[in-house]
Design a protein around this motif. Structure first.
Motif, mmCIF file in Angstrom:
data_model
loop_
_atom_site.group_PDB
_atom_site.id
_atom_site.type_symbol
_atom_site.label_atom_id
_atom_site.label_comp_id
_atom_site.label_asym_id
_atom_site.label_seq_id
_atom_site.Cartn_x
_atom_site.Cartn_y
_atom_site.Cartn_z
ATOM 1 N N SER A 85 1.014 -1.708 13.101
ATOM 2 C CA SER A 85 0.603 -1.981 11.719
ATOM 3 C C SER A 85 -0.863 -1.620 11.507
ATOM 4 O O SER A 85 -1.236 -1.040 10.482
ATOM 5 N N VAL A 86 -1.702 -1.944 12.481
ATOM 6 C CA VAL A 86 -3.134 -1.646 12.376
ATOM 7 C C VAL A 86 -3.374 -0.145 12.395
ATOM 8 O O VAL A 86 -4.201 0.377 11.639
ATOM 9 N N GLY A 100 -5.181 1.869 9.373
ATOM 10 C CA GLY A 100 -6.375 2.699 9.532
ATOM 11 C C GLY A 100 -6.168 4.101 8.999
ATOM 12 O O GLY A 100 -7.042 4.655 8.304
ATOM 13 N N LEU A 101 -5.009 4.686 9.285
ATOM 14 C CA LEU A 101 -4.729 6.039 8.812
ATOM 15 C C LEU A 101 -4.569 6.075 7.291
ATOM 16 O O LEU A 101 -5.093 6.974 6.615
ATOM 17 N N LEU A 102 -3.861 5.105 6.740
ATOM 18 C CA LEU A 102 -3.669 5.063 5.290
ATOM 19 C C LEU A 102 -5.001 4.880 4.564
ATOM 20 O O LEU A 102 -5.249 5.504 3.527
ATOM 21 N N HIS A 119 -0.221 -3.308 5.428
ATOM 22 C CA HIS A 119 -0.055 -3.236 6.884
ATOM 23 C C HIS A 119 -1.062 -4.109 7.621
ATOM 24 O O HIS A 119 -0.721 -4.769 8.604
ATOM 25 N N ILE A 120 -2.318 -4.134 7.155
ATOM 26 C CA ILE A 120 -3.310 -4.950 7.864
ATOM 27 C C ILE A 120 -3.016 -6.433 7.667
ATOM 28 O O ILE A 120 -3.245 -7.255 8.570
ATOM 29 N N ASN A 121 -2.467 -6.794 6.518
ATOM 30 C CA ASN A 121 -2.095 -8.197 6.301
ATOM 31 C C ASN A 121 -0.969 -8.620 7.243
ATOM 32 O O ASN A 121 -0.928 -9.767 7.709
ATOM 33 N N ARG A 122 -0.041 -7.705 7.535
ATOM 34 C CA ARG A 122 1.016 -8.010 8.499
ATOM 35 C C ARG A 122 0.421 -8.275 9.883
ATOM 36 O O ARG A 122 0.840 -9.190 10.589
ATOM 37 N N ALA A 123 -0.543 -7.453 10.263
ATOM 38 C CA ALA A 123 -1.178 -7.641 11.575
ATOM 39 C C ALA A 123 -1.924 -8.967 11.629
ATOM 40 O O ALA A 123 -1.892 -9.685 12.635
ATOM 41 N N THR A 139 -12.378 -6.898 10.267
ATOM 42 C CA THR A 139 -13.322 -5.887 9.769
ATOM 43 C C THR A 139 -12.587 -4.696 9.150
ATOM 44 O O THR A 139 -13.070 -4.104 8.182
ATOM 45 N N LEU A 140 -11.409 -4.357 9.693
ATOM 46 C CA LEU A 140 -10.637 -3.274 9.072
ATOM 47 C C LEU A 140 -10.178 -3.694 7.676
ATOM 48 O O LEU A 140 -10.247 -2.902 6.727
#
Length: 652
Positions: free
Chosen positions: A263-264, A268-270, A282-286, A298-299
């Protein structure tokens, strides 16, 4: 006991066998023959240990070998490889072989073995003789033989340990694509060996085979949605846009809802490709699985900066920092974000809090000192820098910035003391340049030149810089001939030093020294064809001698067409090119073109030279109101001109 006596005598034979490959083959055959007669575990261990003893200089050389052969020594028939059937859960971490996650840069001759095209050996247990032969070949630097033997033996029955040894050895000595081909072939024969899925996924990512990587990752996540992919993803992030897009396309179909690592990576790519809304999903899922993991926080902050207000981002980072009060990185992230927002005072206040919490952290102390200088809190800056003086690793930086602090407080003698104490190579040149400027403030030309002479004695690497600075001092004090002589003399010592050659070219007259200057500038452009300063100087030389020089005009026009978002863009250089073109247009009485070139740049960033050229253009057009307005502006900004307006106009 006769067998052990035989092994003991065999050890001395290895000294001879080390230089005699036929000797070692005979010896190994003899040992294996005895082993076939006496198949007890103790004899097998004794044989391996005795064989290993002469190789004490190569520690653990037989460790992988023992792992491969010890299971065969059991009195019971070995079960199927447990590594192949273990269930991978979120608590089970597949660790790649050391050589796999950090391949050596050692090179070796390419191995001409294509396992997929050669007939496979009949399935049987790995040959002890072949493994010993491979290990001895590797020990003697015969990587070709070792690779062939290890790869062949890895395709036999229950040879997991041999495969891992072969794969690590391949990564140290072969291209990643060859290692991937080997791992893929082995996995085709052992499709249920879960760790091999991880190896293939990692190697496919490193080899930029994103189709295979996506298929393999998907296979892993179908087997265990929470599998730890951190080892796979180490060091695989592609550098160029095309590979990044291809990786994202391969990852998109994979269901990563329950896998934080993937997910991370997607997030990052998106985010990089300007899709922050989907990146946020995706970052919220992580973060659901690891809400206080700082890299994830930080991401998310980076993503929020693209779609939310600064207040929202600051609030998010601040709350995360309060939940993780011992996280230095969250302090630094918030501080740097405040600095990006030009909120230096708030950043400084937060830095002092961070410095109190992490008072033994020199990085934070230095950053707090620098921001203190920025907000003109010199007393605090000096206190913090004096703390750093006690640290040998930060001593030179502390002295350098204590010198800057003293300079800003106009304590020039104290500034010279600190700056002269700087000895670290990456700071010493800048420090001595400041000392020279302090000497020149007091018209102490001799002191400035002495500083430069001492600099080149102590640091020969900076000798060219010191000669150029010395020539500049002479030129500024109306001794241009001496400056040119100095640079001409030292250019013989440093015939291809661009700094000296360019400084010398700048001192030459465009008309009188035309041929010499053109030769120098042509040589410089041959040394560095992409250097825009050389191109501008050459254009100036050509136009000074021929106002209609097509090459000169083309060079100057190419420079002004460089966009601001181009890495080559230099604001000062572009303004010089505009002034050159405007000056050339003025010489041909093309006044409208002068205004076209310079009016907007002057409105944005006024300079005296641009203002002078504009003034003369408006005067040529007879635009008296423009002349008066511009003249008043020049006088206010640059104390330009004489008291009598008419005299001023005629003068320029």
């Amino acid at each position: 006991m006769d067998f052990f006596k035989f092994l003991y005598r065999s050890r001395s034979a290895f000294d001879y066998a080390d230089d005699n490959p036929f000797g070692i083959s005979t010896l190994l055959n003899a040992i294996i023959k005895r082993l076939q007669q006496r198949r007890k575990l103790t004899l097998l261990l004794a044989a391996c240990l005795c064989l290993a003893a002469p190789c004490y200089a190569h520690a653990h050389i037989f460790s992988p070998l023992l792992e491969a052969i010890l299971p065969r020594s059991s009195s019971e028939k070995p079960q199927a490889s447990t590594a192949a059937t273990d269930t991978v859960t979120s608590d089970t971490k597949i660790t790649l072989p050391t050589d796999l996650s950090n391949p050596s840069t050692t090179t070796a001759p390419a191995v001409e073995l294509e396992l997929t095209k050669q007939p496979r050996p009949p399935l049987s247990e790995p040959s002890l003789y072949a493994l010993l032969d491979a290990e001895f070949a590797a020990n003697r630097g015969n990587t070709r033989r070792a690779l062939v033997l290890y790869k062949q033996q890895s395709f036999k029955e229950d040879a997991t340990a041999v495969f891992e040894r072969a794969l690590g050895f391949s990564l140290n000595n072969e291209d990643v694509h060859e290692s991937l081909d080997f791992a893929k072939s082995w996995l085709d024969q052992n499709p249920d060996h879960v760790p091999a899925w991880f190896y293939v996924a990692h190697l496919a990512l490193k080899a930029h085979d994103y189709t295979l990587a996506g298929e393999t990752l998907n296979r892993i996540l179908r087997y265990d949605p929470r599998a730890d992919l951190s080892e796979i993803l180490i060091g695989i992030y592609p550098e160029n846009d095309d590979d990044q897009r291809e990786l994202l396309a391969a990852l998109q179909p994979i269901d990563s809802q329950q896998n934080a690592s993937l997910s991370v990576l997607k997030a990052g790519l998106l985010n990089q490709f300007n899709d922050p809304q989907n990146a946020l999903i995706h970052i919220n899922r992580a973060l659901l699985t690891q809400p206080d993991y700082v890299p994830f926080i930080t991401l998310k902050a980076d993503i929020l900066r693209k779609i939310e207000s600064t207040e929202t981002v600051l609030s998010y980072v601040n709350q995360a920092r309060l939940r993780n009060p011992d996280s230095k990185n969250l302090y630094l992230y918030e501080i740097r974000y405040l600095l990006d927002l030009k909120q230096s005072q708030q950043a400084w206040e937060l830095l002092l809090k961070a410095q109190n919490r992490f008072n033994d952290d020199n990085e934070i102390t230095l950053l707090a000192a620098l921001v203190s200088l920025d907000v003109e809190q010199y007393r605090t800056a000096d206190q913090l820098l004096n703390i750093l003086v006690k640290s040998p690793a930060y001593l030179d930086q502390a002295y350098y910035y204590l010198g800057i602090s003293a300079e800003r407080q106009q304590r020039f003698e104290q500034a010279k003391y600190y700056l002269n104490a700087v000895v670290r190579e990456d700071l010493v040149l800048a420090a001595r340049e400041k000392v020279v400027s302090f000497e020149l403030l007091n018209d102490n030309i001799e002191g400035a030149i002495n500083t430069l002479q001492l600099l080149r004695q102590q640091y020969p690497v900076f000798a060219p810089d010191s000669y150029v600075m010395q020539a500049d001092i002479l030129w500024q004090h109306n001794e241009a001939e001496k400056a040119l002589q100095l640079l001409t003399r030292v250019s013989r010592k440093y015939p291809d030093n661009e700094l000296i050659l360019f400084a010398r070219a700048q001192l030459l007259d465009d008309s009188k020294d035309y041929l010499i200057k053109r030769t120098l500038l042509n040589h410089l452009q041959a040394l560095d064809p992409s250097n825009l300063s050389y191109q501008l100087s050459y254009a100036q030389l050509l136009l000074a001698n021929n106002r209609s020089s097509e090459q000169g005009l083309e060079l100057a026009k190419n420079l002004i067409q460089i966009r601001y978002d181009d890495p080559r863009y230099d604001n000062e250089l572009q303004l010089q090119a505009l002034n050159l073109l405007a000056s050339n247009a003025l010489a041909t009485e093309n006044y409208a073109q002068v205004i076209n070139y310079l009016q907007t740049p002057y409105d944005v960033l006024p300079t005296l030279r641009s203002g002078e050229l504009l003034l003369r253009a408006y005067q040529g057009l007879g635009a008296d109101e423009k002349v008066e307005a511009l003249l008043a502006d020049l006088q206010q900004r640059f104390s330009f001109g004489q008291r009598n307006v008419n005299d001023r106009v005629q003068l320029y």
